[in-house]
Motif scaffolding. Structure first.
Motif, short mmCIF file in Angstrom:
data_model
loop_
_atom_site.label_atom_id
_atom_site.label_comp_id
_atom_site.label_asym_id
_atom_site.label_seq_id
_atom_site.Cartn_x
_atom_site.Cartn_y
_atom_site.Cartn_z
N LYS A 150 -2.30 22.69 -4.90
CA LYS A 150 -3.19 22.16 -3.87
C LYS A 150 -3.85 20.91 -4.42
N LEU A 151 -3.50 19.76 -3.85
CA LEU A 151 -4.01 18.49 -4.35
C LEU A 151 -4.71 17.66 -3.29
N VAL A 152 -4.84 18.18 -2.09
CA VAL A 152 -5.67 17.66 -1.00
C VAL A 152 -5.15 16.35 -0.38
N THR A 153 -4.87 15.33 -1.20
CA THR A 153 -4.43 14.05 -0.63
C THR A 153 -2.98 13.75 -1.01
N LEU A 154 -2.37 12.87 -0.23
CA LEU A 154 -1.00 12.44 -0.54
C LEU A 154 -0.95 11.68 -1.86
N LYS A 155 -1.95 10.86 -2.12
CA LYS A 155 -1.95 10.08 -3.35
C LYS A 155 -1.93 10.99 -4.57
N ASP A 182 1.49 5.75 4.84
CA ASP A 182 0.85 5.98 3.54
C ASP A 182 1.82 6.68 2.59
N PHE A 183 2.54 7.67 3.09
CA PHE A 183 3.52 8.37 2.26
C PHE A 183 4.59 7.39 1.75
N VAL A 184 5.12 6.59 2.66
CA VAL A 184 6.18 5.63 2.28
C VAL A 184 5.66 4.65 1.23
N ARG A 185 4.45 4.14 1.46
CA ARG A 185 3.86 3.18 0.51
C ARG A 185 3.71 3.82 -0.87
N LEU A 186 3.20 5.05 -0.92
CA LEU A 186 2.98 5.72 -2.21
C LEU A 186 4.29 5.99 -2.94
N VAL A 187 5.30 6.45 -2.20
CA VAL A 187 6.57 6.77 -2.82
C VAL A 187 7.27 5.50 -3.32
N LYS A 188 7.24 4.46 -2.50
CA LYS A 188 7.92 3.22 -2.90
C LYS A 188 7.23 2.53 -4.08
N ASN A 189 5.94 2.79 -4.23
CA ASN A 189 5.17 2.16 -5.31
C ASN A 189 4.75 3.18 -6.36
N LEU A 224 1.44 3.74 -9.52
CA LEU A 224 0.33 4.69 -9.35
C LEU A 224 -0.28 5.03 -10.70
N ASN A 225 -1.60 4.92 -10.77
CA ASN A 225 -2.28 5.26 -12.02
C ASN A 225 -2.34 6.77 -12.18
N GLU A 226 -2.25 7.22 -13.42
CA GLU A 226 -2.44 8.64 -13.69
C GLU A 226 -3.89 9.00 -13.40
#
Length: 423
Positions: free
Chosen positions: A368-373, A409-416, A420-422
């Motif tokens: 359970k991580l709440v957000t897509l990011k 938002d999902f597409v942007r996160l996956v493509k980039n 993404l910072n840890e």
């Protein structure tokens, strides 16, 4: 007769369809105002209105307490086009799942066949845009009007007349508005309200509620057995995954046979159509895993359809689910056993994450991580090599304006994902 010049008209709900209706009425010189339901003076304005153009997201009950005529944006556009002799044969597509893909695919097939079609409705382009286009340039002409129609839109029609009605399926949905599937189905069935014996309904015979309703209707009928698909065209280049897309194609084929389109043009469309954004859309990534964006999924049946469409072979399948609570049919337990046969891990996001977590604890590998990011960050840390499916099964309104924003938002996160910072 379409004459609103002596009426006080209120457009209630200023989303995409509401603003389009407001623009048309202003062009026509109608005494019109536009409001949202949370405006402090809404009760007074409602009391002064003769006609309300109601946006589909607003329940009719908010106005039914008043003695006021109610149209939807679909009805308004129809009345204008009818009064200006600008109507063309209308093909209406409704159902719980598959509406947008079917509407878009059928529209592309019409265009490939040299036909000019207005493609709109619930797909994101209001029907009033065609009316505005006609008002601005009355020489613009279409061969067909192709409309995706939601249950909310169909609740507020009066004269609106569909020549070909496609009813794809019927599953429990919109529990916040409909207490039972019968209530939901009745709203869908309004599509036949003004149809005649010369019109046509194309329907799946495998849904008892639909079949029972169709048998009481006047129009001609074509029944489709979705358990036995017979498609006479070459599907070797067909790009859409899953049996559900072949079912959608069969509805489309029966429609274009009725319209007598050229078979070579039909085959060309089958070979080239790539699908619709946010409907099991393949997303290229820089990582080893395959990724699919199914952000349009707002019910469990849509999620199950997407899971069944995945060709993961020996690879793991990670599924992201969650969103705004619907109110009915929220429990994952009825479908959990089916999911466990295919899904290796479930990620929970959004308002429903706590409730689903309580149901699946100890039954499945989950996070359970709440957000897509946060979820995509975790995927990155896992060095995941498999199939990632975002098919949330719930509305988007807990975290996003709409499902399109959620999917983007999902597409942007996956493509980039590399950037993404840890956490």
């Amino acid at each position: 007769m379409f004459d609103l010049k002596n009426k006080n008209v209120l457009v209630l709900g200023l989303g995409v369809s509401g603003n389009s209706a407001l623009k048309l009425l202003q062009l026509l010189g109608v005494n019109v105002s536009g409001r949202n339901t949370n405006d402090p003076d809404i009760a007074l304005i409602l009391d002064q209105a003769d006609l309300v153009i109601l946006s589909p997201g607003i329940p009719r009950e908010i106005v039914l307490k008043q003695d006021i005529e109610i149209w939807g944006e679909i009805e308004l556009a129809y009345r204008y086009l009818e009064s200006n002799n600008a109507l063309k044969p209308i093909i209406g597509i409704t159902g719980t799942n598959g509406k947008t893909t079917t509407t878009t695919f059928l529209g592309e097939m019409l265009v490939t066949s040299g036909k000019k079609a207005f493609i709109g409705g619930n797909i994101g382009i209001p029907f009033c845009e065609m009316a505005i286009e006609h008002f601005t340039n009355s020489t613009i002409n279409y061969d067909y009007i192709l409309l995706e129609l939601s249950s909310f839109q169909l609740e507020s029609i009066e004269r609106f007349h569909v020549n070909i009605a496609i009813l794809l399926n019927l599953y429990q949905n919109h529990g916040e508005r409909y207490q039972t599937i019968e209530d939901y189905g009745r709203s869908k069935f309004f599509i036949s309200k003004n149809m005649t014996e010369s019109d046509l309904i194309i329907y799946p015979e495998n849904f008892p509620l639909i079949k029972e309703w169709v048998m009481t209707q006047k129009p001609r009928k074509i029944a489709i057995d979705i358990d036995n698909l017979e498609i006479s065209f070459d599907l070797s280049k067909f790009k859409l995954p899953g049996i559900h897309n072949k079912i959608n194609l069969l509805f489309i084929l029966h429609t274009v046979f009725e319209l007598k389109l050229n078979k070579l043009d039909i085959q060309k469309s089958i070979d080239t159509f790539c699908g619709v954004h946010h409907r099991i859309e393949f997303i290229e990534t820089s990582q080893n895993f395959k990724s699919y964006n199914d952000a349009k999924s707002t019910n469990w049946d849509a999620t199950l359809t997407a899971v069944k469409a995945m060709d993961k072979k020996s690879k793991k399948l990670f599924l992201i689910i969650g969103g705004k609570k619907r109110g009915h049919g929220d429990s994952i337990l009825p479908i959990l056993e089916i999911l466990l046969k295919s899904v290796d891990r479930i990620y929970l996001i959004g308002e429903m994450s706590d409730e689903i977590e309580a149901e699946i604890q100890s039954k499945v590998d989950y996070k359970k991580l709440v957000t897509l990011k946060e979820t995509i960050q975790d995927i990155k840390r896992e060095h995941f090599d498999g199939v990632l499916l975002f098919s949330p099964g719930f509305p988007s309104f807990d975290q996003y304006l709409n499902y399109e924003k959620r999917g983007e938002d999902f597409v942007r996160l996956v493509k980039n994902i590399e950037q993404l910072n840890e956490y």
